[in-house]
Design a protein around this motif. Structure first.
Motif, PDB file in Angstrom:
ATOM      1  N   PHE A 194       0.835  -1.210   0.000  1.00 55.52           N
ATOM      2  CA  PHE A 194       0.000   0.000   0.000  1.00 55.52           C
ATOM      3  C   PHE A 194       0.868   1.257   0.000  1.00 55.52           C
ATOM      4  O   PHE A 194       1.870   1.339   0.705  1.00 55.52           O
ATOM      5  CB  PHE A 194      -0.887  -0.008   1.248  1.00 55.52           C
ATOM      6  N   GLU A 195       0.472   2.222  -0.798  1.00 55.01           N
ATOM      7  CA  GLU A 195       1.144   3.521  -0.832  1.00 55.01           C
ATOM      8  C   GLU A 195       0.083   4.619  -0.754  1.00 55.01           C
ATOM      9  O   GLU A 195      -0.822   4.687  -1.595  1.00 55.01           O
ATOM     10  CB  GLU A 195       1.967   3.685  -2.110  1.00 55.01           C
ATOM     11  N   GLN A 196       0.189   5.431   0.290  1.00 52.63           N
ATOM     12  CA  GLN A 196      -0.823   6.479   0.491  1.00 52.63           C
ATOM     13  C   GLN A 196      -0.754   7.512  -0.621  1.00 52.63           C
ATOM     14  O   GLN A 196       0.329   7.886  -1.076  1.00 52.63           O
ATOM     15  CB  GLN A 196      -0.616   7.162   1.846  1.00 52.63           C
ATOM     16  N   VAL A 197      -1.918   7.965  -1.038  1.00 50.20           N
ATOM     17  CA  VAL A 197      -2.021   8.968  -2.106  1.00 50.20           C
ATOM     18  C   VAL A 197      -2.826  10.148  -1.577  1.00 50.20           C
ATOM     19  O   VAL A 197      -3.953   9.977  -1.101  1.00 50.20           O
ATOM     20  CB  VAL A 197      -2.704   8.378  -3.359  1.00 50.20           C
ATOM     21  N   GLU A 198      -2.227  11.321  -1.633  1.00 48.22           N
ATOM     22  CA  GLU A 198      -2.925  12.524  -1.195  1.00 48.22           C
ATOM     23  C   GLU A 198      -3.918  12.963  -2.270  1.00 48.22           C
ATOM     24  O   GLU A 198      -3.608  12.957  -3.462  1.00 48.22           O
ATOM     25  CB  GLU A 198      -1.931  13.654  -0.919  1.00 48.22           C
ATOM     26  N   LEU A 199      -5.092  13.313  -1.824  1.00 47.10           N
ATOM     27  CA  LEU A 199      -6.124  13.795  -2.744  1.00 47.10           C
ATOM     28  C   LEU A 199      -6.119  15.319  -2.771  1.00 47.10           C
ATOM     29  O   LEU A 199      -5.904  15.966  -1.747  1.00 47.10           O
ATOM     30  CB  LEU A 199      -7.494  13.284  -2.313  1.00 47.10           C
ATOM     31  N   ALA A 200      -6.356  15.872  -3.933  1.00 48.18           N
ATOM     32  CA  ALA A 200      -6.416  17.330  -4.074  1.00 48.18           C
ATOM     33  C   ALA A 200      -7.858  17.792  -3.885  1.00 48.18           C
ATOM     34  O   ALA A 200      -8.794  17.198  -4.436  1.00 48.18           O
ATOM     35  CB  ALA A 200      -5.893  17.755  -5.442  1.00 48.18           C
ATOM     36  N   ILE A 201      -8.023  18.840  -3.088  1.00 53.08           N
ATOM     37  CA  ILE A 201      -9.335  19.463  -2.904  1.00 53.08           C
ATOM     38  C   ILE A 201      -9.210  20.887  -3.427  1.00 53.08           C
ATOM     39  O   ILE A 201      -8.515  21.723  -2.835  1.00 53.08           O
ATOM     40  CB  ILE A 201      -9.760  19.440  -1.430  1.00 53.08           C
ATOM     41  N   ILE A 202      -9.837  21.137  -4.554  1.00 55.10           N
ATOM     42  CA  ILE A 202      -9.682  22.424  -5.252  1.00 55.10           C
ATOM     43  C   ILE A 202     -10.966  23.232  -5.078  1.00 55.10           C
ATOM     44  O   ILE A 202     -12.060  22.754  -5.395  1.00 55.10           O
ATOM     45  CB  ILE A 202      -9.377  22.205  -6.745  1.00 55.10           C
ATOM     46  N   ASN A 203     -10.797  24.454  -4.576  1.00 58.59           N
ATOM     47  CA  ASN A 203     -11.940  25.345  -4.347  1.00 58.59           C
ATOM     48  C   ASN A 203     -12.156  26.206  -5.587  1.00 58.59           C
ATOM     49  O   ASN A 203     -11.351  27.086  -5.896  1.00 58.59           O
ATOM     50  CB  ASN A 203     -11.670  26.208  -3.114  1.00 58.59           C
ATOM     51  N   ASN A 204     -13.234  25.924  -6.306  1.00 63.35           N
ATOM     52  CA  ASN A 204     -13.577  26.698  -7.514  1.00 63.35           C
ATOM     53  C   ASN A 204     -14.808  27.569  -7.279  1.00 63.35           C
ATOM     54  O   ASN A 204     -15.543  27.885  -8.210  1.00 63.35           O
ATOM     55  CB  ASN A 204     -13.853  25.738  -8.684  1.00 63.35           C
ATOM     56  N   SER A 205     -15.026  27.956  -6.027  1.00 66.04           N
ATOM     57  CA  SER A 205     -16.268  28.651  -5.692  1.00 66.04           C
ATOM     58  C   SER A 205     -16.385  29.968  -6.442  1.00 66.04           C
ATOM     59  O   SER A 205     -15.418  30.730  -6.581  1.00 66.04           O
ATOM     60  CB  SER A 205     -16.325  28.896  -4.182  1.00 66.04           C
ATOM     61  N   ASN A 206     -17.600  30.226  -6.923  1.00 66.11           N
ATOM     62  CA  ASN A 206     -17.923  31.486  -7.596  1.00 66.11           C
ATOM     63  C   ASN A 206     -18.930  32.211  -6.703  1.00 66.11           C
ATOM     64  O   ASN A 206     -20.136  32.035  -6.826  1.00 66.11           O
ATOM     65  CB  ASN A 206     -18.515  31.212  -8.981  1.00 66.11           C
ATOM     66  N   LEU A 207     -18.375  33.011  -5.770  1.00 67.30           N
ATOM     67  CA  LEU A 207     -19.254  33.593  -4.764  1.00 67.30           C
ATOM     68  C   LEU A 207     -20.040  34.790  -5.295  1.00 67.30           C
ATOM     69  O   LEU A 207     -20.994  35.216  -4.660  1.00 67.30           O
ATOM     70  CB  LEU A 207     -18.427  33.973  -3.541  1.00 67.30           C
ATOM     71  N   SER A 208     -19.634  35.307  -6.443  1.00 65.67           N
ATOM     72  CA  SER A 208     -20.481  36.329  -7.054  1.00 65.67           C
ATOM     73  C   SER A 208     -21.787  35.702  -7.521  1.00 65.67           C
ATOM     74  O   SER A 208     -22.818  36.362  -7.599  1.00 65.67           O
ATOM     75  CB  SER A 208     -19.752  36.985  -8.234  1.00 65.67           C
ATOM     76  N   ALA A 209     -21.729  34.406  -7.841  1.00 67.62           N
ATOM     77  CA  ALA A 209     -22.940  33.667  -8.223  1.00 67.62           C
ATOM     78  C   ALA A 209     -23.546  32.949  -7.020  1.00 67.62           C
ATOM     79  O   ALA A 209     -24.447  32.126  -7.184  1.00 67.62           O
ATOM     80  CB  ALA A 209     -22.611  32.661  -9.322  1.00 67.62           C
ATOM     81  N   ARG A 210     -22.999  33.228  -5.799  1.00 68.31           N
ATOM     82  CA  ARG A 210     -23.510  32.626  -4.554  1.00 68.31           C
ATOM     83  C   ARG A 210     -23.446  31.110  -4.619  1.00 68.31           C
ATOM     84  O   ARG A 210     -24.372  30.404  -4.225  1.00 68.31           O
ATOM     85  CB  ARG A 210     -24.945  33.068  -4.281  1.00 68.31           C
ATOM     86  N   LEU A 211     -22.298  30.561  -5.105  1.00 62.87           N
ATOM     87  CA  LEU A 211     -22.182  29.122  -5.291  1.00 62.87           C
ATOM     88  C   LEU A 211     -20.836  28.639  -4.776  1.00 62.87           C
ATOM     89  O   LEU A 211     -19.789  29.157  -5.146  1.00 62.87           O
ATOM     90  CB  LEU A 211     -22.313  28.768  -6.781  1.00 62.87           C
ATOM     91  N   MET A 212     -20.886  27.626  -3.887  1.00 63.41           N
ATOM     92  CA  MET A 212     -19.683  26.928  -3.447  1.00 63.41           C
ATOM     93  C   MET A 212     -19.434  25.779  -4.418  1.00 63.41           C
ATOM     94  O   MET A 212     -20.338  24.996  -4.722  1.00 63.41           O
ATOM     95  CB  MET A 212     -19.849  26.394  -2.030  1.00 63.41           C
ATOM     96  N   ASN A 213     -18.204  25.657  -4.898  1.00 57.99           N
ATOM     97  CA  ASN A 213     -17.875  24.680  -5.939  1.00 57.99           C
ATOM     98  C   ASN A 213     -16.517  24.074  -5.604  1.00 57.99           C
ATOM     99  O   ASN A 213     -15.509  24.777  -5.552  1.00 57.99           O
ATOM    100  CB  ASN A 213     -17.843  25.381  -7.301  1.00 57.99           C
ATOM    101  N   VAL A 214     -16.487  22.759  -5.359  1.00 55.13           N
ATOM    102  CA  VAL A 214     -15.259  22.082  -4.948  1.00 55.13           C
ATOM    103  C   VAL A 214     -15.056  20.851  -5.818  1.00 55.13           C
ATOM    104  O   VAL A 214     -16.003  20.110  -6.095  1.00 55.13           O
ATOM    105  CB  VAL A 214     -15.326  21.667  -3.459  1.00 55.13           C
ATOM    106  N   THR A 215     -13.804  20.644  -6.260  1.00 54.70           N
ATOM    107  CA  THR A 215     -13.433  19.442  -7.004  1.00 54.70           C
ATOM    108  C   THR A 215     -12.521  18.595  -6.128  1.00 54.70           C
ATOM    109  O   THR A 215     -11.537  19.101  -5.576  1.00 54.70           O
ATOM    110  CB  THR A 215     -12.721  19.801  -8.314  1.00 54.70           C
ATOM    111  N   VAL A 216     -12.842  17.296  -5.994  1.00 57.22           N
ATOM    112  CA  VAL A 216     -12.071  16.380  -5.155  1.00 57.22           C
ATOM    113  C   VAL A 216     -11.546  15.259  -6.045  1.00 57.22           C
ATOM    114  O   VAL A 216     -12.315  14.609  -6.759  1.00 57.22           O
ATOM    115  CB  VAL A 216     -12.939  15.786  -4.030  1.00 57.22           C
ATOM    116  N   GLY A 217     -10.254  15.002  -6.000  1.00 52.56           N
ATOM    117  CA  GLY A 217      -9.683  13.922  -6.806  1.00 52.56           C
ATOM    118  C   GLY A 217      -8.163  13.984  -6.784  1.00 52.56           C
ATOM    119  O   GLY A 217      -7.580  14.710  -5.982  1.00 52.56           O
TER     120      GLY A 217
END
Length: 816
Positions: free
Chosen positions: A356-379
């Motif tokens: 087993f080899e641990q793999v770090e996952l990326a959590i990218i915040n793509n939130s568009n708060l002018s559109a009042r929307l939280m948007n996150v990509t996980v992978g």
């Protein structure tokens, strides 16, 4: 193309089931024999009959069959296998869809001895030959004949048996017993076959060059016409031999191990080939993949870079952490000649899985708060991972149900087969926490836990997703203030950040209970917070005196309800008339209240004096001191003019050892010398006053105070109070309701008992008919009650002092 693809690989048939057709389904495998009967496969039957079911390349399912498997149909140089697969969406296998697949493959030519090491069984097949004489067979084990001959001679022509060689003994099994024990046995016109599951009892673990083999040493006997024949059916397969170094897999297989070379004295390599997924690779193909195959004198070694072409990564979990393992399905074919068997072909199928080899996952915040929307990509994730549920505010919901909570999830697939998940949620969703940061900025926090499942192992893991975005949408509380004749008022308009902010005056938390204690007003309707504080109170600051008035200020701080950090400050300042501090009564009595200024932090109000330093305050608080005296006392000076008589005095504060005052407040009372007042009256005979008894509800309180000043009562938590004999007890009785200035409180009888019951005996009277007890050695002392900040109606209170005593009988102390 299609749901099943067949492939011929030497003496093996492989049928691959596409994940596109069979994923998320429960499967049942059966093999169809030549009579059309379906034999359902389980693990035991598969390893006994020469079948293997395994997963390959994430979700594809692979079925493999040996040419000499139980229900293969052999015709000349072809073998045919027919399988039936039932697929259902439920584990009870109802409403199944049935799929049939029949495939034929060429086999041979056979070597005199062929050994196969599959993932779930070992197989050996040897050529059937009729010898010249019996003594030519397997001379290294002559005593096997002694065990086998009587049974074989008495048996039918088709009956044959196996003798297993073990360190402690040799054991003979008839074919029926061997079959019941899980061994696979078969004969053709030219071959004798023995198949052994890795779980068989007769398996021995032997070492060769430090590498462990599963081995079975056996002799198989069969009858051919009038002869009894015996063949050596020994087989051995490597159990380990895999190491990892410098991101490389190193697989070592020793050659010519003892169980396979018994009776032979000379060896010669004929062929060494290797490949992946049962496909042989040329030297050029191996070099392009950076594989290294080396054939030394005693061992064959194969080196594969981890991550190289031919293998694949699959997701794994260790201690709840997400990671990967690299998997490659290698096979090795070694052919050699010896002076016993002639040619032997040894095929080893080896699925290797790296640690087993641990793999770090990326959590990218793509939130568009002018559109009042939280948007996150996980992978990114491998294809064998699936998002199954989300935990939102402690509640776990499946992916389809998450939409009801405002959460939209979907996959992004990349060209290399990997994928990521996107989570979208409106910023005004209840689960999005908002926290004030600074100025007009709030932090919007998305806190959700994603749960994943890995196919086909059904392992699970979670990924906490916490992203914070700053938005300029903070509305801070605002305030307006004003003063009336006796109070300071603050009205705070709530914003969108102060729901959990608490009002403080200095370090004093202003709660409804605390406000009531000090006679303050505190009202909160959710949108506005209104606070009113009397001009003369301990939480008001006094800044300066002028003839125009006294400048008083109230400072309020809103603090964070969790960290108690200061969030917002408000204040109101007003000037109040000096008449609020002085009363010049017609009978020559002066009542003056002086206040502690902010600039003299060390001023002790109890040490304030008048010109005559013997005149001290009658009532003291932390910030005020009240004097009550006659104009003819305390060093008061007097002046006259034609119409007015003026009395002057000073309130002074001296630091110890210094005769120069650091605080001086001059006050003046003026009385008219001559005053003419016209009074019109009319003589009228009024009836004598009378008192009529009445009935009503009265609220009374009895308090015990610590000092004669009656400023600090004992709290409920301080009882019981411990006092010494003859030590003073200061009692106050107050009429709380109704607040009617026409009423006056009079005490009639008051007595002490030795217990909490007012009727218990003994008793001792403290007041009798409103007077002290004349028989008391230390008589009760009444104290005058004057108007003050706390006392609006002095006639509603009675104060008296009693010396501490105890009950005795003779010389014995009485206790409750």
């Amino acid at each position: 193309t299609g749901p099943m693809i067949s492939e011929c690989l030497g003496n093996l048939l492989r049928i691959t089931l596409s994940a596109e057709y069979f994923e998320d389904k429960y499967l049942s495998f059966s093999v169809i024999d030549q009579s059309g009967i379906a034999w359902e496969l389980d693990e035991a039957m598969a390893s006994q009959c020469g079948y293997t079911v395994t997963y390959s390349n994430w979700r594809n399912i692979e079925f493999r069959a040996s040419a000499l498997s139980c229900h293969s149909r052999l015709e000349k140089d072809m073998f045919t296998v027919t399988i039936q697969i039932k697929a259902s969406h439920t584990p009870d296998m109802k409403n199944t869809a049935t799929h049939l697949k029949s495939a034929s493959c060429r086999y041979g030519p056979w070597s005199p001895r062929e050994l196969v090491c599959e993932s779930n069984y070992m197989e050996v097949s040897v050529r059937r030959e009729v010898p010249q004489t019996v003594k030519d067979f397997i001379q290294d084990e002559p005593d096997d004949w002694t065990l086998a001959f009587p049974e074989a001679k008495a048996g039918e022509a088709s009956v044959w048996q196996i003798v297993f060689h073990q360190p402690e003994e040799k054991k003979a099994l008839l074919v029926s017993d061997a079959w019941s024990a899980g061994y696979g046995l078969n004969t053709t016109d030219t071959r004798v076959l023995l198949r052994i599951p890795y779980t068989a009892v007769q398996i021995q673990l032997v070492k060769a060059q430090g590498i462990t083999f599963s081995a079975v040493r056996s002799s198989t006997f069969y009858k051919q016409r009038w002869m009894i024949l015996m063949v050596d059916t020994a087989v051995a397969c490597p159990v380990d031999g895999v190491d990892y170094a410098n991101k490389t897999i190193i697989w070592t297989v020793p050659k010519y191990i003892q169980p396979l070379s018994a009776g032979a004295t000379s060896f010669k390599d004929v062929l060494v080939e290797a490949g992946v997924d049962l496909h042989k690779l040329s030297a050029k193909e191996m070099a392009s993949r950076k594989y290294v195959l080396s054939n030394d004198l005693n061992a064959i070694t194969m080196k594969i870079p981890i991550g190289a072409e031919g293998g694949y990564y699959k997701t794994s979990v260790s201690s709840g952490q997400h990671g990967t393992k690299y998997t490659i399905n290698l096979f090795l074919e070694h052919q050699w000649e010896d002076n016993k068997w002639g040619l032997t072909k040894h095929t080893i199928i080896k699925e290797i899985e790296t640690p087993f080899e641990q793999v770090e996952l990326a959590i990218i915040n793509n939130s568009n708060l002018s559109a009042r929307l939280m948007n996150v990509t996980v992978g990114t994730f491998l294809p064998d991972v699936e998002l199954v549920n989300l935990t939102i505010d402690g509640a776990t919901v499946a992916v389809p149900e998450a939409v009801q909570h405002g959460y939209l999830t979907y996959e992004i697939r990349y060209a290399n087969g990997s994928k990521a998940y996107v989570i979208k949620v409106p910023s005004d969703a209840p689960s999005i926490k908002k926290e004030y940061m600074r100025a007009d900025v709030r932090a919007h926090t998305l806190n959700v836990t994603l749960a994943f499942i890995i196919h086909p192992t059904s392992e699970t893991f979670t990924v906490p997703v916490i992203t914070v975005s700053t938005v300029k949408d903070a509305v801070l509380p605002s305030a307006r203030g004003f003063c009336d004749g006796r109070n300071l008022h603050l009205i705070i308009t709530r914003g969108n950040v102060d729901q959990n902010w608490l009002p403080f005056i200095s370090d004093w938390h202003l709660t409804p209970e605390a406000a009531q204690k000090y006679n303050y007003s505190l009202r909160d309707n959710g949108t506005h917070l209104a606070i009113s504080v009397p001009f003369l109170s301990s939480h008001v600051n006094y800044e300066d005196f002028h003839t125009s008035g006294i400048k008083a200020s109230l400072h309020l701080t809103l603090k964070d309800g969790i960290t108690l950090a200061n969030r917002r400050n408000f204040s109101i300042s007003c000037r109040f008339s000096p008449s609020e501090l002085i009363q010049c009564l017609p009978n020559g009595t002066v009542v003056i209240t002086t206040v502690k200024l902010v600039g003299i932090a060390d001023l002790d109000t109890s040490l304030l004096v008048l010109r005559d330093r013997q005149c001290k305050p009658s009532l003291v608080t932390e910030k005020t001191a009240t004097f009550k005296f006659n104009v003819n006392t305390c060093g008061t000076s007097r002046k006259f003019n034609s119409t007015t008589m003026i009395y002057e005095n000073d309130v002074l504060y001296f630091r110890p050892g210094n005769d120069t005052p650091v605080y001086q407040l001059k006050f003046v009372c003026s009385y008219a010398i001559k005053q003419t007042v016209d009074i019109r009256y009319e003589s009228k005979k009024n009836p004598p006053p009378s008192i009529k008894p009445g009935f009503g509800s009265l609220a009374l309180s009895l308090k015990l105070f610590k000092e004669k000043s009656y400023s600090d009562p004992y709290q409920e938590s301080e009882y019981p109070v411990v006092k010494y004999l003859r030590e003073s007890l200061y009692f106050e009785v107050e009429l709380l309701q109704p607040e009617d200035a026409r009423l006056e409180l009079n005490l009639d009888d008051c007595w002490a008992t030795n217990s909490r019951s007012q009727d218990s005996l003994p008793q001792w009277p403290i007041l009798i008919n409103g007077c002290e007890n004349s028989e008391d050695s230390y008589r009760t002392v009444f104290h005058e009650v004057n108007y003050s900040i706390r006392v609006k109606f002095p006639q509603h209170l009675k104060r008296f002092e009693v010396r501490m005593f105890t009950f005795v009988q003779g010389t014995t102390l009485l206790q409750e």
